[in-house]
Design a protein around this motif. Structure first.
Motif, mmCIF file in Angstrom:
data_model
loop_
_atom_site.group_PDB
_atom_site.id
_atom_site.type_symbol
_atom_site.label_atom_id
_atom_site.label_comp_id
_atom_site.label_asym_id
_atom_site.label_seq_id
_atom_site.Cartn_x
_atom_site.Cartn_y
_atom_site.Cartn_z
ATOM 1 N N CYS A 49 7.189 9.700 71.374
ATOM 2 C CA CYS A 49 8.121 10.390 72.262
ATOM 3 C C CYS A 49 7.359 10.981 73.434
ATOM 4 C CB CYS A 49 8.888 11.483 71.516
ATOM 5 S SG CYS A 49 7.864 12.860 70.970
ATOM 6 N N SER A 50 8.099 11.476 74.405
ATOM 7 C CA SER A 50 7.497 12.183 75.527
ATOM 8 C C SER A 50 7.215 13.613 75.074
ATOM 9 C CB SER A 50 8.434 12.188 76.743
ATOM 10 O OG SER A 50 7.912 12.996 77.774
ATOM 11 N N GLN A 51 5.991 13.854 74.646
ATOM 12 C CA GLN A 51 5.671 15.134 74.037
ATOM 13 C C GLN A 51 5.837 16.297 74.999
ATOM 14 O OE1 GLN A 51 2.698 15.648 70.855
ATOM 15 N NE2 GLN A 51 1.477 16.675 72.416
ATOM 16 N N ALA A 52 5.440 16.094 76.262
ATOM 17 C CA ALA A 52 5.563 17.176 77.242
ATOM 18 C C ALA A 52 7.023 17.599 77.392
ATOM 19 C CB ALA A 52 4.989 16.744 78.583
ATOM 20 N N ARG A 53 7.941 16.632 77.398
ATOM 21 C CA ARG A 53 9.368 16.957 77.527
ATOM 22 C C ARG A 53 9.884 17.642 76.272
ATOM 23 N NH1 ARG A 53 13.112 12.277 79.036
ATOM 24 N NH2 ARG A 53 14.501 14.031 79.472
ATOM 25 N N VAL A 54 9.432 17.171 75.116
ATOM 26 C CA VAL A 54 9.882 17.772 73.860
ATOM 27 C C VAL A 54 9.426 19.226 73.769
ATOM 28 C CG1 VAL A 54 9.553 17.731 71.352
ATOM 29 C CG2 VAL A 54 10.064 15.612 72.584
ATOM 30 N N LEU A 55 8.153 19.480 74.035
ATOM 31 C CA LEU A 55 7.642 20.845 73.920
ATOM 32 C C LEU A 55 8.278 21.783 74.938
ATOM 33 C CD1 LEU A 55 3.863 20.144 73.252
ATOM 34 C CD2 LEU A 55 5.518 21.146 71.656
ATOM 35 N N ALA A 56 8.705 21.238 76.070
ATOM 36 C CA ALA A 56 9.344 22.065 77.089
ATOM 37 C C ALA A 56 10.810 22.362 76.771
ATOM 38 C CB ALA A 56 9.239 21.384 78.455
ATOM 39 N N HIS A 57 11.360 21.725 75.754
ATOM 40 C CA HIS A 57 12.777 21.910 75.429
ATOM 41 C C HIS A 57 12.993 23.264 74.756
ATOM 42 C CE1 HIS A 57 16.821 21.141 73.909
ATOM 43 N NE2 HIS A 57 16.860 20.081 74.704
ATOM 44 N N ARG A 58 14.044 23.918 75.116
ATOM 45 C CA ARG A 58 14.343 25.264 74.607
ATOM 46 C C ARG A 58 14.504 25.291 73.094
ATOM 47 N NH1 ARG A 58 18.987 24.875 72.536
ATOM 48 N NH2 ARG A 58 20.505 23.334 73.276
ATOM 49 N N ALA A 59 14.855 24.145 72.471
ATOM 50 C CA ALA A 59 15.151 24.134 71.034
ATOM 51 C C ALA A 59 13.900 24.146 70.164
ATOM 52 C CB ALA A 59 16.004 22.916 70.686
ATOM 53 N N VAL A 60 12.757 23.780 70.733
ATOM 54 C CA VAL A 60 11.541 23.651 69.929
ATOM 55 C C VAL A 60 10.921 25.030 69.722
ATOM 56 C CG1 VAL A 60 9.228 22.641 69.808
ATOM 57 C CG2 VAL A 60 11.149 21.296 70.692
ATOM 58 N N GLY A 61 10.714 25.384 68.443
ATOM 59 C CA GLY A 61 10.174 26.707 68.133
ATOM 60 C C GLY A 61 8.828 26.693 67.469
ATOM 61 N N CYS A 62 8.327 25.507 67.138
ATOM 62 C CA CYS A 62 7.042 25.415 66.454
ATOM 63 C C CYS A 62 6.504 24.001 66.609
ATOM 64 C CB CYS A 62 7.216 25.767 64.973
ATOM 65 S SG CYS A 62 5.785 25.408 63.931
ATOM 66 N N PHE A 63 5.190 23.886 66.743
ATOM 67 C CA PHE A 63 4.523 22.595 66.872
ATOM 68 C C PHE A 63 3.501 22.485 65.743
ATOM 69 C CE2 PHE A 63 1.666 19.885 69.928
ATOM 70 C CZ PHE A 63 1.903 18.758 69.144
ATOM 71 N N VAL A 64 3.726 21.584 64.793
ATOM 72 C CA VAL A 64 2.748 21.267 63.755
ATOM 73 C C VAL A 64 1.875 20.150 64.299
ATOM 74 C CG1 VAL A 64 2.371 20.494 61.385
ATOM 75 C CG2 VAL A 64 4.345 21.946 61.934
ATOM 76 N N THR A 65 0.598 20.445 64.543
ATOM 77 C CA THR A 65 -0.224 19.571 65.367
ATOM 78 C C THR A 65 -1.625 19.388 64.795
ATOM 79 O OG1 THR A 65 -1.283 19.381 67.557
ATOM 80 C CG2 THR A 65 -0.766 21.591 66.795
ATOM 81 N N HIS A 66 -2.252 18.266 65.144
ATOM 82 C CA HIS A 66 -3.660 18.020 64.825
ATOM 83 C C HIS A 66 -4.580 18.822 65.729
ATOM 84 C CE1 HIS A 66 -2.864 15.695 68.337
ATOM 85 N NE2 HIS A 66 -4.040 15.114 68.371
#
Length: 504
Positions: free
Chosen positions: A359-376
């Protein structure tokens, strides 16, 4: 002016290199036209632009796309035109082949660009490509290293290769004393367990990293000699910003680090540029639109990590137990722990979320609905989560990721690190603990979210082109640093033209 930006085949290099190319074009002063060509290995170009690059046989000189932002895309060969397959060839053989065939291929590309009426006036290169400096020298143009990891990691490597501050002993003794503090001035918050994995275990890439640093320093010395100068330090572009790593940026006495980040901005229509085919963005973005603010857990482990079947099951179980809506990226090459198969084969994800291949990660992380990023906690992902103000649960895998996770937790306070079991797996219970620690109702969780919002604002200031004539809280913006860098390259170009005119 024409910048040749040379990147390796990894997505973690291509993404910031593409963004740097666009930023350099945008840094042009009135009356000055800047072009940039992003050169990547042929295997990467074919994946970035399927169809358009299919006819590029050897690759050199084949400009397959101009993206409308002043950036062209072309290829050179790294010796693996069908793609590097680590299960068939080890890292040392890859580096050896790259150093053997890369220089001549890159030189042919530069010649082809000149024949097209676009001679190269400056070369910028990323990891494992120090031969680009020799190509630049033959062209009589400057070459600059673009470090795509944090300044802190550059500092660690620099001092390690110079045998300073007990780093060699700390790295060698990580198993006996993982919490031993690093003694590099400005990086005292790091422990042995936080050092890059190339230093704490066997790695075929460590000699190549050592060579990169040697070339950077040797090239600067040669340039000073050629121009009758003395004492000038090499200059390295770093994908970070002043406020994020002030002490790390000042901790490398032998190199002038130029922060030009965070390189986190892409246009809406990239016209390609990723190595993986995205799912229909309308699908996952519309799904995000239907979710409550800061309610979604976004899970993605980058472009290289291949998670074991057990790790995939632990993530799946965590998402089921927490009961929060989720967007989970599982690459096609990581289905069933790398075994292939159809969409989400074997995962059986719980209800309430979506699983996508990319997916387009930059767009996803910028979305108001995202509250947490489980990441490497790769550096691109780390910068994107900081710039978007999204708290992180970090499960570092290798390379610089443990260092990045330590900074995010101990220095910036924007997330928590999930600890691993004895076999390296992050258990469902540990992931659930992390998610609650950043999304829950505790005072600690609210403090993490508050700090994440603060860093989002500081990253925005670093990116603010309108503020490039003034420093914000003592910090220069990326636009200002890039403009100064371009002015320096332009000044050197004029000197070269005057010298050539005097000799004719």
């Amino acid at each position: 002016m024409h910048f040749l930006i040379v990147s390796g085949a990894a997505q973690g290099q291509i993404t910031p290199a593409r963004r740097l190319a666009r930023a350099l074009v945008a840094a042009a002063e009135p009356g000055v036209i800047i072009r940039a060509t992003l050169a990547v290995p042929l295997s990467a170009l074919r994946r970035m632009f399927p169809g358009k690059a299919a006819g590029a046989a050897a690759g050199e000189g084949a400009v397959v796309l101009s993206d409308g932002a002043g950036v062209d895309y072309a290829a050179f060969t790294d010796g693996f035109d069908d793609g590097f397959q680590p299960e068939r060839c080890d890292g040392a053989a890859f580096v050896g082949r790259l150093q053997l065939v890369g220089p001549a291929s890159l030189a042919r590309l530069a010649a082809a660009l000149r024949a097209r009426g676009r001679p190269v006036t400056c070369v910028v290169y990323t990891l494992l490509l120090p031969f680009a400096t020799a190509v630049a020298r033959d062209l009589d143009v400057p070459a600059y290293f673009f470090w795509t990891m944090p300044a802190a990691v550059l500092s660690v490597y620099y001092h390690y290769f110079h045998g300073r501050h007990g780093l060699v002993d700390a790295a060698a003794g990580v198993r006996d004393d993982p919490n031993r503090r690093v003694q590099v001035p400005g990086l005292e918050f790091l422990r042995a367990r936080d050092l890059p994995s190339l230093l704490t275990g066997p790695s075929p890439y460590l000699p190549a990293f050592r060579e990169m640093f040697h070339v950077v320093e040797a090239t600067a010395a040669a340039s000073c000699h050629a121009h009758g100068q003395s004492g000038a330090k090499p200059r390295v572009l770093v994908n970070t910003f002043d406020a994020l790593e002030p002490k790390a940026l000042a901790s490398v006495p032998g190199i002038d680090l130029i922060p030009v980040g965070p390189m986190v901005t892409d246009t809406e229509a990239d016209g390609g540029g990723d190595l993986f085919e995205q799912d229909d963005d309308a699908g996952y973005m519309q799904w995000l639109d239907k979710q409550r603010d800061a309610s979604v857990v976004y899970v993605a482990f980058g472009s290289l990590a291949v998670l074991s079947p057990r790790q995939l099951e632990e993530i799946r179980h965590c998402l089921e137990v927490t009961g929060r809506p989720f967007l989970w990226v599982v690459r096609r090459d990581n289905r069933d722990g790398g075994g292939g198969g159809g969409a989400a084969t074997g995962l059986l994800p719980p209800a309430g979320g979506m699983v996508v291949e990319w997916c387009s990660q930059a767009r996803v992380l910028a979305h108001r609905a995202v509250g947490c990023f489980v990441t490497h906690c790769g550096w691109n992902s780390t910068l994107e989560t900081v710039a978007c103000g999204v708290p992180a649960v970090m499960a570092p895998q290798w390379s610089d990721q443990a260092t990045n996770a330590r900074m995010a937790e101990a220095r910036w306070g924007v997330g928590v690190r999930a600890e691993t079991a004895a076999d390296g797996t992050v258990l469902s219970s540990e992931l659930s603990r992390g998610i609650d620690a950043v999304m829950g109702d505790s005072d600690g969780a609210r403090a993490i979210r508050r700090r994440a919002r603060t860093w989002k604002a500081r990253a925005a200031m670093a990116l603010d082109a309108a503020a490039d004539d003034a420093e914000v809280d003592g910090d220069a913006t990326a636009a200002r640093n890039l403009r100064r860098f371009v002015q320096g390259v332009r000044s050197r170009e004029r000197e070269r033209e005057q010298k050539q005119a005097g000799q004719s």
